[in-house]
Design a protein around this motif. Structure first.
Motif, PDB file in Angstrom:
ATOM      1  N   LYS A 233       0.863  -1.190   0.000  1.00 15.29           N
ATOM      2  CA  LYS A 233       0.000   0.000   0.000  1.00 15.29           C
ATOM      3  C   LYS A 233       0.896   1.236   0.000  1.00 15.29           C
ATOM      4  N   LYS A 234       0.983   1.921  -1.162  1.00 16.83           N
ATOM      5  CA  LYS A 234       1.847   3.085  -1.308  1.00 16.83           C
ATOM      6  C   LYS A 234       1.020   4.371  -1.340  1.00 16.83           C
ATOM      7  N   GLU A 235       1.478   5.334  -0.572  1.00 17.75           N
ATOM      8  CA  GLU A 235       0.818   6.638  -0.491  1.00 17.75           C
ATOM      9  C   GLU A 235       1.857   7.706  -0.822  1.00 17.75           C
ATOM     10  N   LYS A 236       1.516   8.608  -1.725  1.00 16.90           N
ATOM     11  CA  LYS A 236       2.461   9.642  -2.155  1.00 16.90           C
ATOM     12  C   LYS A 236       1.748  10.988  -2.244  1.00 16.90           C
ATOM     13  N   ILE A 237       2.392  12.022  -1.718  1.00 13.54           N
ATOM     14  CA  ILE A 237       1.862  13.385  -1.796  1.00 13.54           C
ATOM     15  C   ILE A 237       2.979  14.304  -2.266  1.00 13.54           C
ATOM     16  N   GLN A 238       2.702  15.093  -3.287  1.00 11.32           N
ATOM     17  CA  GLN A 238       3.675  16.057  -3.800  1.00 11.32           C
ATOM     18  C   GLN A 238       3.007  17.432  -3.862  1.00 11.32           C
ATOM     19  N   LEU A 239       3.698  18.443  -3.342  1.00 10.48           N
ATOM     20  CA  LEU A 239       3.174  19.806  -3.311  1.00 10.48           C
ATOM     21  C   LEU A 239       4.190  20.744  -3.936  1.00 10.48           C
ATOM     22  N   ASN A 240       3.739  21.510  -4.934  1.00  9.47           N
ATOM     23  CA  ASN A 240       4.575  22.516  -5.582  1.00  9.47           C
ATOM     24  C   ASN A 240       3.898  23.875  -5.419  1.00  9.47           C
ATOM     25  N   LEU A 241       4.610  24.833  -4.855  1.00 10.15           N
ATOM     26  CA  LEU A 241       4.047  26.152  -4.575  1.00 10.15           C
ATOM     27  C   LEU A 241       4.822  27.221  -5.321  1.00 10.15           C
ATOM     28  N   ASN A 242       4.105  28.023  -6.099  1.00  7.10           N
ATOM     29  CA  ASN A 242       4.683  29.197  -6.753  1.00  7.10           C
ATOM     30  C   ASN A 242       3.818  30.387  -6.359  1.00  7.10           C
ATOM     31  N   ALA A 243       4.222  31.096  -5.302  1.00  6.23           N
ATOM     32  CA  ALA A 243       3.428  32.208  -4.788  1.00  6.23           C
ATOM     33  C   ALA A 243       3.409  33.380  -5.747  1.00  6.23           C
ATOM     34  N   GLY A 244       4.362  33.416  -6.708  1.00  2.00           N
ATOM     35  CA  GLY A 244       4.362  34.458  -7.715  1.00  2.00           C
ATOM     36  C   GLY A 244       4.662  35.847  -7.194  1.00  2.00           C
ATOM     37  N   THR A 245       5.233  35.935  -6.003  1.00  2.00           N
ATOM     38  CA  THR A 245       5.389  37.245  -5.371  1.00  2.00           C
ATOM     39  C   THR A 245       6.812  37.757  -5.379  1.00  2.00           C
ATOM     40  N   GLY A 246       7.771  36.877  -5.579  1.00  2.00           N
ATOM     41  CA  GLY A 246       9.161  37.302  -5.514  1.00  2.00           C
ATOM     42  C   GLY A 246       9.623  37.635  -4.114  1.00  2.00           C
ATOM     43  N   THR A 247       8.843  37.274  -3.117  1.00  2.00           N
ATOM     44  CA  THR A 247       9.211  37.510  -1.720  1.00  2.00           C
ATOM     45  C   THR A 247       9.241  36.180  -0.972  1.00  2.00           C
ATOM     46  N   GLN A 248       9.761  36.220   0.229  1.00  2.00           N
ATOM     47  CA  GLN A 248       9.940  35.003   1.014  1.00  2.00           C
ATOM     48  C   GLN A 248       8.594  34.420   1.454  1.00  2.00           C
ATOM     49  N   VAL A 249       8.474  33.091   1.351  1.00  2.00           N
ATOM     50  CA  VAL A 249       7.262  32.387   1.768  1.00  2.00           C
ATOM     51  C   VAL A 249       7.556  31.660   3.074  1.00  2.00           C
ATOM     52  N   LEU A 250       6.663  31.837   4.052  1.00  2.00           N
ATOM     53  CA  LEU A 250       6.835  31.207   5.358  1.00  2.00           C
ATOM     54  C   LEU A 250       5.768  30.143   5.558  1.00  2.00           C
ATOM     55  N   CYS A 251       6.175  28.885   5.737  1.00  2.00           N
ATOM     56  CA  CYS A 251       5.224  27.788   5.963  1.00  2.00           C
ATOM     57  C   CYS A 251       4.671  27.873   7.378  1.00  2.00           C
ATOM     58  N   LYS A 252       3.393  27.553   7.521  1.00  2.30           N
ATOM     59  CA  LYS A 252       2.732  27.592   8.825  1.00  2.30           C
ATOM     60  C   LYS A 252       2.348  26.203   9.314  1.00  2.30           C
ATOM     61  N   THR A 253       1.476  25.529   8.578  1.00  2.00           N
ATOM     62  CA  THR A 253       1.023  24.198   9.002  1.00  2.00           C
ATOM     63  C   THR A 253       1.032  23.232   7.824  1.00  2.00           C
ATOM     64  N   ILE A 254       1.347  21.960   8.101  1.00  2.00           N
ATOM     65  CA  ILE A 254       1.282  20.887   7.113  1.00  2.00           C
ATOM     66  C   ILE A 254       0.680  19.668   7.805  1.00  2.00           C
ATOM     67  N   SER A 255      -0.339  19.091   7.214  1.00  2.00           N
ATOM     68  CA  SER A 255      -1.063  17.989   7.859  1.00  2.00           C
ATOM     69  C   SER A 255      -0.324  16.659   7.767  1.00  2.00           C
ATOM     70  N   HIS A 256       0.477  16.459   6.723  1.00  2.00           N
ATOM     71  CA  HIS A 256       1.160  15.192   6.496  1.00  2.00           C
ATOM     72  C   HIS A 256       2.676  15.422   6.555  1.00  2.00           C
ATOM     73  N   PRO A 257       3.448  14.359   6.810  1.00  2.00           N
ATOM     74  CA  PRO A 257       4.907  14.514   7.015  1.00  2.00           C
ATOM     75  C   PRO A 257       5.669  14.770   5.716  1.00  2.00           C
ATOM     76  N   LEU A 258       5.454  15.939   5.096  1.00  2.00           N
ATOM     77  CA  LEU A 258       6.141  16.295   3.862  1.00  2.00           C
ATOM     78  C   LEU A 258       7.563  16.772   4.162  1.00  2.00           C
ATOM     79  N   LYS A 259       8.470  16.476   3.239  1.00  2.00           N
ATOM     80  CA  LYS A 259       9.842  16.956   3.333  1.00  2.00           C
ATOM     81  C   LYS A 259      10.093  17.965   2.224  1.00  2.00           C
ATOM     82  N   GLU A 260      10.741  19.064   2.577  1.00  2.00           N
ATOM     83  CA  GLU A 260      11.048  20.100   1.597  1.00  2.00           C
ATOM     84  C   GLU A 260      12.130  19.595   0.653  1.00  2.00           C
ATOM     85  N   THR A 261      11.868  19.658  -0.663  1.00  2.00           N
ATOM     86  CA  THR A 261      12.830  19.184  -1.658  1.00  2.00           C
ATOM     87  C   THR A 261      13.520  20.315  -2.395  1.00  2.00           C
ATOM     88  N   SER A 262      12.907  21.509  -2.435  1.00  2.00           N
ATOM     89  CA  SER A 262      13.564  22.658  -3.061  1.00  2.00           C
ATOM     90  C   SER A 262      12.947  23.942  -2.536  1.00  2.00           C
TER      91      SER A 262
END
Length: 764
Positions: A233-262
């Motif tokens: 039983k394999k479960e995979k979640i991938q999230l790609n965020l492009n805020a389009g702002t050119g400024t720093q993005v600060l993460c607040k909450t994540i429901s699943h154990p995601l690891k930052e890749t870039s």
């Protein structure tokens, strides 16, 4: 489509039938775990709402309960006489799931890939399989692809004008179970087969207190976990965020154990992949903030693709409020107009009163307000605006409770004229009209014309019009057009369970303007510009402002947004211009542009605009009023006998299908558009979410009476041959046969059910 209550009952029936499937001593199907008992006043539908899909699900559609068995190891099963009417739905076991979300600005594109096995139907038999896809905020289905054995299926949009006038879609083929749950039926899947499914949709990111959040339904019940401990039983979640702002993005909450890749400026990527013992038991959620306390914005530019029907250049302008909570908002003069016609009776009006009371409590003491209730007549809380003191708000709440009594017809123009007149004497504030209705009226185009004339009187700040539509009977395109004319915003609650939440969201945006009379002067520098929306609304502290469009010519090197702040001082911001390389702007803005153009096409009656919307819809896969979704079935390796043209066939549901020269079968789905209102339903005061009552015929009465005898087996099982025979008889014969069968049931049918079907509480 079946109602939500009927769907829940079908799943409950299916779970009972699934107990026939035996997987050996190692593991049986996990029984469902109902939630704690609800209050006694809760309806049966609310009590069983936990059976509604809370993640992408697939169900076996069971008409004949005798076919239910383990396809790998058949077991001894007592024979079942009869059929399920309506069909039972057995949730299929899931073998793998992948979730990918691409977020850009205020929109997320979600793709789910998964595999489900028909674990509950004999290998020698087949059944239809129903896919159910719950989507997040303002979800819009983009497409479904299915592979199973020798067949493949995919959805496609075609122009409504290309649909044969005789073509009819069966209710079961596909459509919306609820406004946020899309369903699609795949026909005749063999028992033991595996369905590989790809589902795509878009949804909006929520914005509250300077924080963006994404929530995707991803809560799977235990009983979709495959039987047998050794199954991977394999479960995979991938999230790609492009805020389009050119400024720093600060993460607040994540429901699943995601690891930052870039991580780059304004861009983030996360990944989670694991072998799991059980599937996700919580929705996927993610929130972030953009590290800026000031109002800021930018411009994204992009050239069209070769296949784009519109070869003009694309642009998108975004203005974000920043996360400074202490920023001053405009003083407001607001007139709230509420429909209290007969169709608002019950929950719609109760929830509206709750949302209105909450909104009044949030007004600042220097704000002023009044309330107008309307049906065929109008009722005023006060003839002039009153300051929002504690005492005035309390009196208004009492007035609402005494005067918001549903009844009568719907007449929208008189209260709007009254509100315009009340706001004609205000200055130094943002004048706001907030309209709530659930009905359609005949003079909607005249109302738009009248408001357009009223709002061009040369005042420094003209009244803003915010509109909110309840249910499917009101003309949402009229309300959207009215909001566009009034430089306001439009909101809706198609599902009556979401009225209070959605209305409070729109009230919050309306009551928190921080940057008004926004103008972006790009018209002089370009050969041609088309902008959406055509009248730019104010920037709220609770919501980003997104503007999009097409242009010809050379885009200026610098761009500024001008307007006024809450202290009425002039304000200007520089908009940073950059090329959008990783964001598909045509898809990002498609839904908003299609809905705005549809409102404009409705208002003007322009057929060319309708054709333009249809082409945009087909290109971007976004549903519109001028396109229909079809399901294309392809049989791999099959050579069609027809050399040219289309061949019409009728399926078992009596809906029209076509077979083209490539051997593809086209199955028509129900219209997925919201329509342009229902005048008849408004005149008859039919409440949102309800259909006109239908009196049962004699044969239907017999079906219902006979089905009760086997309710523990499938709630709908009985001798269908006799029922079909009865439906072909005249009324006198049908009545006589019904009376005879009822008498016999007292001696035979009840005893049979007691011995065979109803001996246990679980129906075995």
């Amino acid at each position: 489509m079946a109602t939500a209550g009927e769907f829940v009952q079908a799943v409950d029936d299916g779970l009972r039938l699934a107990k026939r499937v035996y997987f050996g001593k190692d593991r049986s199907v996990a029984p469902p775990k109902p939630p704690p008992p609800m209050d006694k006043s809760a309806t049966a539908e609310a009590a069983n709402s936990w059976l509604m899909p809370s993640a992408p699900m697939v169900y076996a559609v069971i008409n004949d309960p005798a076919i239910v068995d383990n396809p790998d190891v058949p077991s001894y099963q007592p024979h079942v006489h009869g059929r399920c009417d309506p069909s039972a739905l057995i949730p299929l076991q899931m073998n793998g799931i992948e979730l990918e979300a691409d977020c850009a600005l205020n929109t997320a594109f979600v793709t789910v890939r998964g595999s489900w096995r028909v674990h509950c139907v004999m290998g020698s038999r087949s059944c239809d399989c129903r896919i159910a896809v719950p989507m997040g905020e303002q979800g819009s289905v983009l497409g479904v692809e299915v592979d199973v054995l020798r067949k493949s299926y995919r959805t496609q949009l075609i122009a409504t004008e290309d649909v044969d006038g005789t073509a009819k879609a069966a209710r079961e083929n596909g459509g919306f179970l609820k406004p946020h749950i899309f369903t699609l039926t795949i026909p005749e899947v063999d028992g033991g087969s595996t369905l590989s499914i790809k589902i795509s949709w878009s949804q909006k990111l929520l914005h509250c207190d300077g924080e963006f959040s994404l929530n995707i339904p991803f809560t799977f019940p235990e009983y979709v976990t495959p039987a047998g401990k050794k199954i991977s039983k394999k479960e995979k979640i991938q999230l790609n965020l492009n805020a389009g702002t050119g400024t720093q993005v600060l993460c607040k909450t994540i429901s699943h154990p995601l690891k930052e890749t870039s991580r780059n400026v304004g861009k983030l990527a996360f990944l989670y992949e694991s072998e799991v013992y059980s599937w996700s038991s919580t929705d996927f959620s993610f929130s972030y903030t953009v590290s800026s306390s000031q109002i800021f914005g930018g411009v994204l530019l992009q050239s069209p693709s070769v296949l784009d029907i519109d070869q003009r250049e694309l642009f998108g302008i975004y203005i974000f409020p920043g996360n400074q909570q202490s920023r001053k908002v405009f003083r407001k003069d607001i007139v709230i107009i509420v429909d209290i016609s007969g169709s608002m009776r019950g929950k719609p009006l109760d929830d509206t009163k709750n949302a209105l009371s909450a909104a009044l409590s949030k007004l600042d003491p220097e704000d002023s307000f009044s309330i107008i209730a309307f049906n065929g007549d109008t009722y005023q809380f006060s003839t002039s605006l009153e300051l929002a003191t504690t005492e005035a708000v309390e009196r208004a709440t009492q007035w609402i409770n005494m005067n918001f009594i549903a009844g009568g017809a719907t007449n929208i123009l008189p209260p709007l004229d009254m509100a315009i007149d009340m706001l004609s004497r205000v200055h130094g504030s943002i004048p706001i009209i907030f309209l709530v209705t659930d009905g359609a009226v005949k003079d909607e185009r005249h109302i738009c014309d009248a408001m357009k004339n009223c709002l061009t009187d040369g005042r420094p700040i003209c009244p803003r019009i915010y509109t909110f539509g309840i249910g499917e009977f009101c003309n949402h395109y009229f309300l959207r057009m009215l909001a566009t004319i009034g430089r306001g915003q439009y909101g809706a609650a198609y599902d009556i369970d979401s009225i209070e939440f959605q209305m409070q969201k729109l009230f919050t945006r309306a009551l928190s303007p921080i940057f008004a009379n926004i103008a972006i002067d790009i018209w002089d520098d370009l050969d041609e510009v088309e902008i959406y929306p055509s009248h730019i609304p104010d920037l709220s502290s609770e919501s980003p402002l997104i503007i999009s469009g097409r242009y010809r010519g050379k885009f200026p090197g610098t761009l500024k947004a001008k307007g006024v702040l809450a202290d009425l001082s002039k304000f200007m911001i520089d908009l940073k211009i950059e090329m959008a390389r990783d964001i598909p702007l045509d898809r990002l803005f498609a839904k908003e542009q299609i809905e705005l153009l549809t409102a404009q096409a409705w208002f003007s009656g322009n057929k060319q605009l309708e054709q333009k919307v249809a082409k945009m819809s087909i290109q971007t896969a976004v549903v519109s009023e001028y396109t229909r979704m079809v399901l294309l079935e392809t049989v791999r390796g099959k050579i069609a006998k027809e050399s040219v043209g289309l061949k019409e066939v009728t399926n078992k549901n009596h809906s029209l299908e076509t077979v083209d020269c490539k051997g593809q079968k086209m199955i028509m789905l129900q219209s997925l558009g919201m329509g342009f209102g229902n005048l008849n339903a408004t005149v008859e005061n039919i409440s949102p979410g309800l259909e006109e009552p239908k009196m049962p015929e004699a044969a239907e009465i017999f079906v219902n009476s006979a089905s009760n005898c086997c309710s523990s087996m499938c709630n709908r099982c009985c001798c269908m041959c006799g029922i079909q025979l009865c439906s072909r008889m005249n009324n006198q014969c049908a009545i006589a046969l019904t009376q005879l069968c009822t008498a016999l049931a007292c001696f035979a049918c009840v005893e049979c059910c007691a011995d065979v079907c109803c001996s246990g509480s679980d129906g075995r």
